[in-house]
Design a protein around this motif. Structure first.
Motif, PDB file in Angstrom:
ATOM      1  N   PRO A   1      18.024   5.696 103.430  1.00  0.00           N
ATOM      2  CA  PRO A   1      17.518   5.457 102.072  1.00  0.00           C
ATOM      3  C   PRO A   1      18.650   4.990 101.156  1.00  0.00           C
ATOM      4  O   PRO A   1      19.801   5.409 101.307  1.00  0.00           O
ATOM      5  CB  PRO A   1      16.999   6.825 101.623  1.00  0.00           C
ATOM      6  CG  PRO A   1      17.105   7.738 102.789  1.00  0.00           C
ATOM      7  CD  PRO A   1      17.900   7.080 103.840  1.00  0.00           C
ATOM      8  N   SER A   2      18.303   4.142 100.199  1.00  0.00           N
ATOM      9  CA  SER A   2      19.316   3.642  99.265  1.00  0.00           C
ATOM     10  C   SER A   2      19.254   4.373  97.922  1.00  0.00           C
ATOM     11  O   SER A   2      20.203   4.314  97.152  1.00  0.00           O
ATOM     12  CB  SER A   2      19.137   2.139  99.048  1.00  0.00           C
ATOM     13  OG  SER A   2      17.838   1.876  98.554  1.00  0.00           O
ATOM     14  N   ASP A   3      18.146   5.049  97.638  1.00  0.00           N
ATOM     15  CA  ASP A   3      17.997   5.763  96.374  1.00  0.00           C
ATOM     16  C   ASP A   3      18.386   7.227  96.540  1.00  0.00           C
ATOM     17  O   ASP A   3      18.448   7.742  97.654  1.00  0.00           O
ATOM     18  CB  ASP A   3      16.542   5.699  95.880  1.00  0.00           C
ATOM     19  CG  ASP A   3      16.106   4.289  95.548  1.00  0.00           C
ATOM     20  OD1 ASP A   3      16.979   3.438  95.281  1.00  0.00           O
ATOM     21  OD2 ASP A   3      14.893   4.030  95.562  1.00  0.00           O
TER      22      ASP A   3
END
Length: 93
Positions: A67-69
């Motif tokens: 995930p990037s968030d």
């Protein structure tokens, strides 16, 4: 994992309820059959939380991109849970 807890969360938020309410357990036997057991517990005393450090390899092990968030995190001190008698679920064909 290092987590910092914050203020109590409004329990009337339907998104919070969706993420945290559990009414049953599912388990698979060694033969691949599914079992279900009902769960009862009072509402969680949920609090905001922030993860300061997480060493998690589960997402990557599942073959998914990381995930990037920032994660959506809630914390609770725990509740007493009552788990009912397990029943075997019928096979779907």
């Amino acid at each position: 994992m290092a987590v910092q807890t914050g203020r109590r969360v409004d329990q009337s938020d339907s998104f919070v309820t969706f993420l945290t309410a559990r009414w049953g357990l599912l388990s698979a036997s060694r033969r691949g059959r599914l079992w279900y057991a009902p769960v009862e517990h009072p509402a969680w005393s949920l609090h905001e939380a922030h993860v300061h450090h997480l060493d998690d390899h589960l997402v990557g092990a599942a073959g998914l991109p990381a995930p990037s968030d920032r994660p959506h995190v809630l914390w609770a001190p725990g509740v007493d849970v009552r788990v009912g008698r397990p029943t075997r679920l019928p096979r779907s064909h």
